[in-house]
Design a protein around this motif. Structure first.
Motif: not given
Length: 201
Positions: A141-142, A169-170, A173, A175-176, A179-180
């Motif tokens: 998690n950025c 990832c965020d 978000d 979409d993020s 994706e994960v």
């Protein structure tokens, strides 16, 4: 865990629901991730942090955190037609780990959220899933204003088994987060296929 339903044409289609765990250390963003991706209003079992808990809940680096998950978070996301994921966010503190065995029953895999400021906090989750042979991905998690580390650096620091995916990832978000989850489903599929081939080989 699957069920059949009829589509608009009256033909039978198979709907599949997969169980995914979202784990990691205290305050890493598990509740945030489940809430961001869930297409239903997520079920949350959060309580306010108390003065009594200050001695056991290390809030260094997450000073603004005011609540904690005490049982689980629950959400659902449809990845594509006929495939839904049921997300179970686990509590991060040691004293709630007795719930993990129950929550992990029947899980396809897990997302281990990591915060590079407190990377050691995700060691117990990594160990838990490795020992139980539950496929998992590490999602870093950025957080804003923190140094960014590459996937290879994180993998080496956590001493992950070869091939375990690490993604940035965020958690806020959608979409993020989606994706994960897609990466996890793909990875878990490969792991289970390989195990099946080994068992019949």
């Amino acid at each position: 865990m699957g069920s059949e339903r009829s589509d608009a044409m009256g033909t039978e289609t198979t709907a599949m629901a997969l169980k995914i765990l979202v784990a990691g250390g205290f305050g890493v963003g598990k509740t945030t991730l489940v809430g961001a991706v869930s297409e239903i209003r997520p079920l949350r079992t959060e309580e306010l942090l108390s003065e009594v808990g200050q001695s056991v809940d290390d809030t260094e680096g997450i000073d603004r955190k005011t609540t904690t998950t005490v049982a689980m978070d629950f959400g659902r996301i449809t990845i594509r037609s006929g495939l839904s994921l049921y997300l179970f966010g686990t509590p991060g503190q040691d004293r709630f780990w007795f719930l993990w065995d129950e929550l992990s029953q029947g899980a396809l895999g897990a997302v281990v959220l990591a915060d590079t400021r407190r990377l050691e906090d995700c060691f117990p989750a990594v160990d838990y899933f490795e020992h139980r042979r539950i496929p998992f991905v590490v999602a870093v998690n950025c957080f804003a204003q923190t140094r960014t580390y590459g996937a290879h650096e994180v993998s080496r620091a956590l001493d992950l088994d070869r091939g375990t995916p690490v993604v940035l990832c965020d958690a806020r978000d959608r979409d993020s987060g989606k994706e994960v989850l897609i990466r996890l489903v793909e990875y878990a599929g490969r792991v289970y296929t390989a195990r099946l081939l080994d068992s019949v080989g």
